[in-house]
Design an enzyme around this catalytic site. Structure first.
Site, PDB file in Angstrom:
ATOM      1  N   LYS A 174      49.240   0.831  51.455  1.00  0.00           N
ATOM      2  CA  LYS A 174      48.672   0.641  50.114  1.00  0.00           C
ATOM      3  C   LYS A 174      49.318   1.609  49.119  1.00  0.00           C
ATOM      4  CE  LYS A 174      44.171   0.478  47.740  1.00  0.00           C
ATOM      5  NZ  LYS A 174      42.723   0.744  47.869  1.00  0.00           N
TER       6      LYS A 174
ATOM      7  N   SER B  59      40.209  -3.148  46.659  1.00  0.00           N
ATOM      8  CA  SER B  59      41.445  -2.874  45.965  1.00  0.00           C
ATOM      9  C   SER B  59      42.675  -2.882  46.874  1.00  0.00           C
ATOM     10  CB  SER B  59      41.338  -1.505  45.279  1.00  0.00           C
ATOM     11  OG  SER B  59      41.132  -0.463  46.213  1.00  0.00           O
TER      12      SER B  59
ATOM     13  N   SER C 244      36.990  -1.424  49.580  1.00  0.00           N
ATOM     14  CA  SER C 244      38.333  -1.912  49.291  1.00  0.00           C
ATOM     15  C   SER C 244      39.199  -2.194  50.503  1.00  0.00           C
ATOM     16  CB  SER C 244      39.047  -0.907  48.384  1.00  0.00           C
ATOM     17  OG  SER C 244      38.413  -0.855  47.126  1.00  0.00           O
TER      18      SER C 244
END
Length: 798
Positions: A392, A467, A491
């Site tokens: 990420k 996210s 997330s």
């Protein structure tokens, strides 16, 4: 003695005149008039008919200037309202004040038609109006009402028409909700009719003229329609609700014959199972009347014969591996090499990422890194040898651009790896690149000023969730065997649910956050996103542990592992028999497809020997609201992280928000910048921490009382939403019904496991089946037991 002139009091004292004119006098004027003298108050208050129709839309004191509220408590209310108030109390305050005044004046009980269009009308206030004895409202209009939770409204309506309701209830007979609110000029229009009309006598009154105006309009329309050879009356004059809130058709159906709406259930042939082939059948759709021969948008092909429904196919690479074990077995057997595997996944990214948009930057050294792994002595190969990962964009990677989802940081290239990334590399993982995320991880969705939006491989018109958006999409599409995401409020688990993956949130501190941008330091944690529980466990065995660079990792001293691979050991022999699972039905929501998947899962678990016990958290909404820390400390934590990086120290989140340097769909950023610069100076910080401790004790008590191994519920109450709905702000970070906040705000670990698929019939009846995730909540530091439960459930559902 001359007769005194006729006064307004004389006129209104005539009950016939008062009854006929009162509906055309604004409520504020009636109240103002009754306040001028005791006589007027007696005259106006004594006539029940005066208050049969009350329109409060033009009363300024009934309005409230506010932003949308977050069902999880992420709002600015910490600075602008008393913490003792609930969100509904705050947003219904103006109208409650007016209703109290009307009740004191014995007016409220006379109101039968109540117009609240465009005002702040929370669902709890609607419940009071339609269910409490002090109200006698027969017709309620709440068109374009603000701060109204549609899911709660549907629940209220279904409750008041339940088969076991008391005789004579509900009092409500009609609800105006779907259409646009009236244009005031439409009602008052045609002033020329009132001018020069003194000779008309009583017909010159405004009330009479309004009635005449409507009669004339009806007559004109009727004559025009009868005179039209093409029968205009059968043409489309209304509108179909292309994407109605998911359960509205069922709600209208439940209320049929009891409560009437300003919308109807479409009755085209494709909505009748007996009149169409099963593959062409459409679930109920609603429309705002008079759609004409074209029918609803969903069924407009019905009159042209049946049609073939072509559903999208999941977009995924044809890589031969589904698990880390499969990759390593192929390498160990000599069928392939780490370099060849890396080339396959880089090619998959090249082929698919133009459509999915999951990758922000590639590792230019990925092939060289893989080639170096191939040269290692087999005895020195790590537990993740040859496994291709994406990381990420929230987590720093040496030599690979790391932008934290923000366009302003696109040129930032860290000089060193985050502790987590270093551990992965040392274990033999190959870092392919970085994955998309919203700016500063501040959303449930993928909207980013850097990368725009990411697509869900199961349906490219839908969100992968956030996210950790790119991490979820990349693994689901076969562009990586595994990914690392970051989880503050959900997330990791939300995109895992939407993309059909296993996503693990550990107890904060189990995995180092060194090199990871912050959102809420006390809740932040990275974690694995994989296709199997076993892969997630294998990754946790590598990354969990103490790190001097992150003081929160000291928590690992309280969890002494029984071996060097405690998590893999926990999932070696998956079983369900003997597990005691608490079922939190309060968090199930109302989506029929999800509920069906959950019920099937529960039945399968019970057959497999699990002990299922219904548990409840009565004040769940309160706790998830009042333990939210985004509005309290996110501003502090983001700025502290930026300040710790010399290349980023000139940035402040409040400046970026002020300058518009973030994606405009990120409503949470608009909220969090309102906090004090130092979160410890926020007067509500302590109160929220107290509520969090109460929440923890309450849920831990359920584990203790029932000797639970875990508590289970759907990861989210909806399927993956349409990207356009996110961009149109139908769904925002502040109103999306994700259950992931439960574990996050408890600071407990949780894992989302795919348990089935469902078609989003109400939103997209021709669309593909979409994944449904089950969240498994464990106790702090209890990840091994939680994963054991997850492995058992995975085995049953697969």
């Amino acid at each position: 003695m001359e007769d005194l002139p006729t006064t307004l009091l004389d006129v209104l004292s005539n009950s016939l005149i008062l009854r006929q004119t009162a509906p055309y006098i604004p409520a504020r004027n009636l109240l103002a008039l009754s306040a001028t003298s005791k006589t007027f108050r007696l005259v106006i208050g004594a006539q029940a008919d005066v208050w049969r129709y009350v329109d409060l839309t033009d009363i300024s004191s009934a309005r409230i200037d506010s932003s949308p509220i977050d069902v999880g408590g992420m709002s600015w209310r910490a600075e602008r309202m008393d913490e003792s108030l609930t969100e509904d109390d705050f947003y219904s305050g103006p109208l409650r004040g007016i209703f109290s005044q009307l009740q004191r004046q014995t007016i409220l009980r006379h109101v039968q038609t109540l117009v609240l269009d465009g005002l702040s009308v929370p669902a709890d206030l609607v419940r009071e109006i339609v269910a409490e004895d002090r109200y006698n409202v027969r017709v309620l209009s709440i068109r374009e009402a603000k701060n109204l939770n549609q899911t709660k409204l549907q629940q209220v309506l279904r409750y008041i028409v339940r088969p076991t309701r008391a005789e004579g209830t509900p009092k409500l007979k009609a609800l105006y909700f779907f259409g646009p609110k009236d244009d005031a000029s439409f009602v008052i229009g045609h002033q020329q009719r009132l001018e020069g009309s003194q000779a008309l006598g009583v017909m010159a009154s405004e009330g009479a003229q309004i009635g005449a105006q409507w009669n004339e309009r009806s007559s004109d329309a009727l004559l025009a329609d009868f005179g039209d050879e093409e029968t205009k009356w059968y043409h489309s004059t209304g509108r179909a609700l292309r994407r109605p809130q998911s359960e509205w058709p069922d709600t209208l159906n439940a209320c049929r014959g009891i409560v009437t709406f300003d919308a109807v259930l479409c009755r085209g042939p494709r909505h009748e199972i007996s009149k169409t082939a099963s593959e062409d059948f459409l679930q109920p759709t609603i429309a705002t009347v008079a759609l004409g021969p074209s029918g609803s948008f969903a069924s407009q092909e019905a009159f042209k014969g049946t049609r073939k429904i072509i559903r999208p196919i999941m977009l995924a690479a044809q890589t031969p591996y589904q698990t880390i074990a499969e990759v390593q077995e192929a390498i160990q057997s000599g069928k392939t090499t780490a370099k060849d595997v890396t080339e396959q996944y880089l090619e998959a990214i090249k082929q698919l990422d133009g459509d999915i948009n999951a990758i922000t930057a590639l590792n230019e050294n990925a092939l060289a890194d893989a080639e170096a792994l191939d040269k290692l002595d087999p005895a020195k190969r790590g537990p993740l040898h040859g496994a291709p990962f994406v990381i990420k964009d929230q987590i720093e990677t040496a030599g690979i651009a790391t932008a934290f989802g923000s366009e302003v940081c696109k040129d930032y290239v860290p000089q060193r790896d985050a502790t987590l990334v270093r551990k992965l590399r040392e274990a033999g993982a190959v870092i392919l690149g970085k994955s998309t995320m919203p700016d500063w991880a501040a959303s449930w969705f993928s909207t980013s000023s850097l990368s725009g939006t990411t697509k869900n491989p199961y349906d490219l018109s839908r969100e992968p969730g956030g996210s950790s958006s790119g991490s979820g999409a990349a693994v689901a599409a076969g562009m990586a065997i595994a990914a690392i995401g970051g989880d503050t409020g959900g997330s990791i688990r939300l995109p895992s649910s939407f993309c059909g993956l296993v996503g693990v949130r550990v107890t904060p501190g189990r995995i180092s956050r060194d090199g990871m941008s912050a959102l809420v330091v006390t809740q932040d944690t990275p974690g694995p996103m994989t296709k199997t529980v076993a892969d997630a466990a294998k990754i946790l065995d590598v990354v969990v542990g103490f790190d001097e660079a992150d003081e929160y990792t000291a928590v690992n001293a309280m969890a002494v592992p029984a071996s060097s691979t405690p998590f893999s050991d926990a999932v070696k022999n998956p079983k369900t028999k003997g597990h005691c699972l608490g079922v939190l039905r309060r968090a199930f929501g109302t989506h029929k497809g999800i509920t069906q998947v959950l019920n099937t899962t529960l039945s399968s678990l019970k057959e497999a020997g699990a002990d299922l016990i219904d548990v409840d958290i009565v004040d769940l909404d309160h706790y998830t609201s009042f333990t939210s820390m985004y509005a309290v400390r996110s501003k502090t934590d983001i700025n502290d992280f930026l300040g710790s990086r010399p290349d980023l120290a000139h940035l402040k989140i409040e400046d970026l928000q002020k300058e518009g340097k973030y994606h405009k769909a990120l409503d949470l950023i608009d909220v969090l910048v309102k906090a004090p610069a130092d979160h410890t100076m926020n007067p509500h910080n302590g109160r929220r921490l107290d509520e969090q401790a109460k929440f923890q004790r309450l849920v831990a008590s359920l584990f203790a009382k029932h000797d639970l191994d875990a508590i289970i519920y759907p990861t989210c109450q909806l399927l993956a939403p349409k990207t356009q709905d996110v961009l149109d702000m139908r769904w925002t970070c502040l109103n999306f019904p994700t259950n992931t906040v439960i574990a996050s705000q408890l600071l407990f670990p949780a894992v989302s496991v795919p348990v089935g698929k469902s078609r989003d019939v109400a939103e997209d009846p021709d669309g593909p089946e979409l994944p449904v995730g089950l969240e498994i909540l464990g106790l702090p530091l209890g990840e091994a037991k939680m994963l054991a439960v997850a492995a058992g459930i995975e085995a049953v559902c697969r």
